[in-house]
Design an enzyme around this catalytic site. Structure first.
Site, PDB file in Angstrom:
ATOM      1  N   LYS A 217       0.982  -1.115  -0.553  1.00 24.63           N
ATOM      2  CA  LYS A 217      -0.237  -0.356  -0.008  1.00 24.63           C
ATOM      3  C   LYS A 217       1.119   1.175   0.489  1.00 24.63           C
ATOM      4  O   LYS A 217       2.328   1.067   0.009  1.00 24.63           O
ATOM      5  CB  LYS A 217      -0.801  -0.207   1.444  1.00 24.63           C
ATOM      6  CG  LYS A 217      -1.697  -1.165   1.466  1.00 24.63           C
ATOM      7  CD  LYS A 217      -2.875  -1.004   0.043  1.00 24.63           C
ATOM      8  CE  LYS A 217      -4.167  -2.363   0.346  1.00 24.63           C
ATOM      9  NZ  LYS A 217      -4.479  -2.399  -0.833  1.00 24.63           N
ATOM     10  N   ASP A 245      -0.504   0.208  -3.908  1.00 23.81           N
ATOM     11  CA  ASP A 245      -2.263   0.058  -4.206  1.00 23.81           C
ATOM     12  C   ASP A 245      -2.272   1.275  -3.733  1.00 23.81           C
ATOM     13  O   ASP A 245      -2.003   1.512  -2.215  1.00 23.81           O
ATOM     14  CB  ASP A 245      -2.437  -0.954  -3.948  1.00 23.81           C
ATOM     15  CG  ASP A 245      -3.958  -1.013  -4.072  1.00 23.81           C
ATOM     16  OD1 ASP A 245      -4.349   0.441  -4.268  1.00 23.81           O
ATOM     17  OD2 ASP A 245      -5.065  -1.723  -3.420  1.00 23.81           O
ATOM     18  N   GLU A 271      -2.730   0.630  -8.738  1.00 25.34           N
ATOM     19  CA  GLU A 271      -3.531   0.500  -8.223  1.00 25.34           C
ATOM     20  C   GLU A 271      -4.249   1.428  -8.247  1.00 25.34           C
ATOM     21  O   GLU A 271      -4.016   1.808  -6.613  1.00 25.34           O
ATOM     22  CB  GLU A 271      -4.075  -1.337  -7.516  1.00 25.34           C
ATOM     23  CG  GLU A 271      -5.297  -1.315  -7.665  1.00 25.34           C
ATOM     24  CD  GLU A 271      -5.271  -3.094  -6.584  1.00 25.34           C
ATOM     25  OE1 GLU A 271      -6.104  -3.607  -6.604  1.00 25.34           O
ATOM     26  OE2 GLU A 271      -3.928  -3.638  -6.758  1.00 25.34           O
ATOM     27  N   GLU A 300     -11.996  -2.991  -8.619  1.00 27.15           N
ATOM     28  CA  GLU A 300     -12.332  -3.444  -6.997  1.00 27.15           C
ATOM     29  C   GLU A 300     -13.436  -2.564  -6.757  1.00 27.15           C
ATOM     30  O   GLU A 300     -14.815  -2.992  -5.800  1.00 27.15           O
ATOM     31  CB  GLU A 300     -11.706  -3.764  -6.294  1.00 27.15           C
ATOM     32  CG  GLU A 300     -10.816  -2.123  -5.335  1.00 27.15           C
ATOM     33  CD  GLU A 300     -10.084  -2.131  -4.454  1.00 27.15           C
ATOM     34  OE1 GLU A 300     -10.176  -2.809  -3.003  1.00 27.15           O
ATOM     35  OE2 GLU A 300      -8.749  -2.561  -4.809  1.00 27.15           O
ATOM     36  N   ASP A 323     -14.346  -7.584  -9.454  1.00 27.93           N
ATOM     37  CA  ASP A 323     -14.756  -7.491  -7.617  1.00 27.93           C
ATOM     38  C   ASP A 323     -15.524  -8.606  -7.751  1.00 27.93           C
ATOM     39  O   ASP A 323     -16.635  -8.598  -8.664  1.00 27.93           O
ATOM     40  CB  ASP A 323     -14.790  -6.651  -6.909  1.00 27.93           C
ATOM     41  CG  ASP A 323     -15.053  -6.865  -5.281  1.00 27.93           C
ATOM     42  OD1 ASP A 323     -14.110  -6.707  -4.722  1.00 27.93           O
ATOM     43  OD2 ASP A 323     -16.132  -7.802  -4.854  1.00 27.93           O
ATOM     44  N   HIS A 350      -9.416  -8.712  -7.723  1.00 33.54           N
ATOM     45  CA  HIS A 350      -8.891  -7.769  -6.381  1.00 33.54           C
ATOM     46  C   HIS A 350      -9.952  -9.579  -5.550  1.00 33.54           C
ATOM     47  O   HIS A 350     -10.565  -9.937  -5.446  1.00 33.54           O
ATOM     48  CB  HIS A 350     -10.627  -6.632  -6.428  1.00 33.54           C
ATOM     49  CG  HIS A 350     -10.382  -6.659  -5.061  1.00 33.54           C
ATOM     50  ND1 HIS A 350     -11.862  -6.594  -4.055  1.00 33.54           N
ATOM     51  CD2 HIS A 350      -9.510  -5.965  -3.746  1.00 33.54           C
ATOM     52  CE1 HIS A 350     -11.486  -5.780  -3.139  1.00 33.54           C
ATOM     53  NE2 HIS A 350      -9.875  -5.967  -3.167  1.00 33.54           N
ATOM     54  N   GLU A 381      -5.068 -11.857  -6.888  1.00 36.91           N
ATOM     55  CA  GLU A 381      -4.537 -11.636  -5.703  1.00 36.91           C
ATOM     56  C   GLU A 381      -4.906 -12.568  -4.083  1.00 36.91           C
ATOM     57  O   GLU A 381      -5.634 -13.270  -3.620  1.00 36.91           O
ATOM     58  CB  GLU A 381      -5.438 -10.697  -4.649  1.00 36.91           C
ATOM     59  CG  GLU A 381      -4.721  -9.721  -3.868  1.00 36.91           C
ATOM     60  CD  GLU A 381      -5.692  -7.979  -3.940  1.00 36.91           C
ATOM     61  OE1 GLU A 381      -4.946  -7.483  -2.170  1.00 36.91           O
ATOM     62  OE2 GLU A 381      -6.520  -8.328  -4.006  1.00 36.91           O
TER      63      GLU A 381
END
Length: 447
Positions: A217, A245, A271, A300, A323, A350, A381
């Site tokens: 992240k 992300d 992302e 997502e 998603d 996602h 993922e």
């Protein structure tokens, strides 16, 4: 068989206590789900869910209850023989549609119900969902999809042609999937609330277990993002893949400048760099980062197939992240796979939230066997938390998802989990509240 009963429960896990799942936008998530159980009059059941992150789950639960009258009393044979029409009946109820349409809380609720129906159908056939899809003839599979609003990109006839073209080699691809599994990447190393020492130890753990793709992240301060990217890149080496992300925290120009500053670490993608609804913003970011070899991944939080259509038409995503709950369940996700096929954009789902890994593995395996025919440039993922609460959790070995063998959509929660984690009356939540470790914001509010 007629569906005689629908129940929905608010199931939550206190992940915020240890910063599991934290990112720049969602600093304190409690991973949760609205959990739906459908029962037929002769005993068959179906289990479905929609992933949430704590507060607000009760709203999704209420939305499921508002849709229940459209499901209870329906004959399963009639549903599954014309699933697209039934799906449209859920999303186009003349009054409920006003509070959508086909987006937000109502669509999350739709997904929970639809996912339960697919679980039920697969159980009736004695197959996992990916195998149920793979064994369908093209006409039956296409009949489950509502093509309204996307025929300017892909029609039923084109979808049928895509499937027919991939009939040769299906058996070989299925055998390879069963023997080798499907590539995974891990996000477990990179939650923004984790201290650096924990990130370091987790990187070492997942390298040792065979992972070669890692996502972390970003979106905090630039210095912090650089510090984390440098440490993780040095730990995983330059031959392994790194993805980052931002979870929607940047403006468009800010995203471009921040990613230029992180380009030295060779991320494969950024992302959700900005608002998940901003197609043209993602396009601008994509164009600016292309010379740096950085792609844009998003999806997502895309609210429906129409928004995916626009992202794909514009060339604003290089990696399509479907998603399993954000849009209206399996039927609508299949529509996105066909559009991604049309635009030759790889789908990289996602996952990671409650039940997401369990569901998207089925979807991606269908894509490999029946539609794309390749795993090249595609990856699922993986986050190995809350999986112990499922009767048949996703199995990842040496960074590969192994093909599920149990009938259904892998969404059946253990009864003990349901009893202990139902919010706010389950044992886990009662103990947290009584100990003072947890206090609901509603405790201080009078309405």
């Amino acid at each position: 068989m007629k569906i005689s009963n629908l129940t929905v429960k608010d199931i939550r896990f206190p992940t915020s206590l240890e910063a599991h799942g934290s990112d720049a936008m969602h600093s304190d998530p409690d991973y949760s789900c609205a959990y739906v159980v459908l029962r037929c009059d002769e005993g068959t059941q179906g289990y479905g869910l929609t992933f949430t992150i704590g507060r607000g789950t009760e709203i999704v639960v209420q939305a499921v209850k508002s849709l229940a009258h459209l499901v209870i009393g329906k004959d399963t044979t009639e549903i599954f023989s014309n699933f697209a029409a039934f799906w449209r009946s859920l999303t186009s109820e003349s009054q409920l549609r006003w509070v959508g349409p086909e987006k937000g809380v109502l669509h999350l609720a739709t997904a929970a119900i639809v996912n339960a129906l697919w679980d039920m159908w697969a159980r009736m056939e004695g197959k996992p969902v990916w195998k149920l899809l793979a064994d369908m003839d093209p006409e039956t599979l296409v009949s489950t999809i509502d093509f309204r609003y996307i025929t300017d990109v892909v029609t039923k006839e084109e979808a049928l042609q895509f499937l027919r073209e991939m009939q040769d080699g299906k058996a070989e691809r299925e055998a390879k999937l069963i023997s080798d599994g499907y590539p995974a990447y891990t996000t477990q190393v990179g939650w923004s609330g984790y201290p650096m020492e924990k990130v370091k130890s987790l990187c070492e753990k997942y390298i040792a277990s065979g992972f070669d793709s890692f996502k972390i992240k970003v979106g905090q301060t630039l210095d912090e993002d650089i510090r984390r990217c440098r440490m993780v890149r040095n730990l995983i080496g330059w031959d392994n893949k790194l993805m980052v992300d931002a979870n929607q925290v940047w403006d468009v120009e800010e995203a471009i400048e921040r990613m230029k500053a992180l380009a030295e670490f060779k991320p494969l993608w950024i992302e959700e760099p900005t608002s998940p609804d901003d197609v043209l913003g993602h396009l601008a970011i994509s164009k600016a980062l292309k010379p740096l070899g950085i792609g844009v991944a998003t999806g997502e939080m895309c609210c429906n197939r129409v928004l995916f259509k626009q992202f794909l038409q514009a060339g604003a995503m290089q990696y399509c992240q479907i998603d399993s709950c954000r849009i209206g369940g399996v039927n609508e996700v299949l529509a996105v796979y066909f559009m991604a096929k049309k635009f030759r954009v790889p789908v990289c789902p996602h996952a990671g939230g409650v039940g997401l890994s369990e569901m998207v593995q089925h979807l991606q395996m269908f894509d490999y066997v029946c539609l794309s025919g390749t795993m090249e440039g595609r990856v699922i993922e993986s986050v190995d938390q809350q999986q112990e609460h499922f009767e048949h959790p996703a199995i990842v070995k040496k960074s590969r998802y192994m093909a599920p063998i149990n009938p259904g959509y892998s969404t059946y929660l253990k009864q003990k989990t349901v009893e202990e984690h139902e919010y706010p009356c389950g044992r886990v939540w009662k103990e947290l509240i009584q100990s003072g470790r947890w206090k609901s914001p509603a405790d201080n509010v009078r309405v």
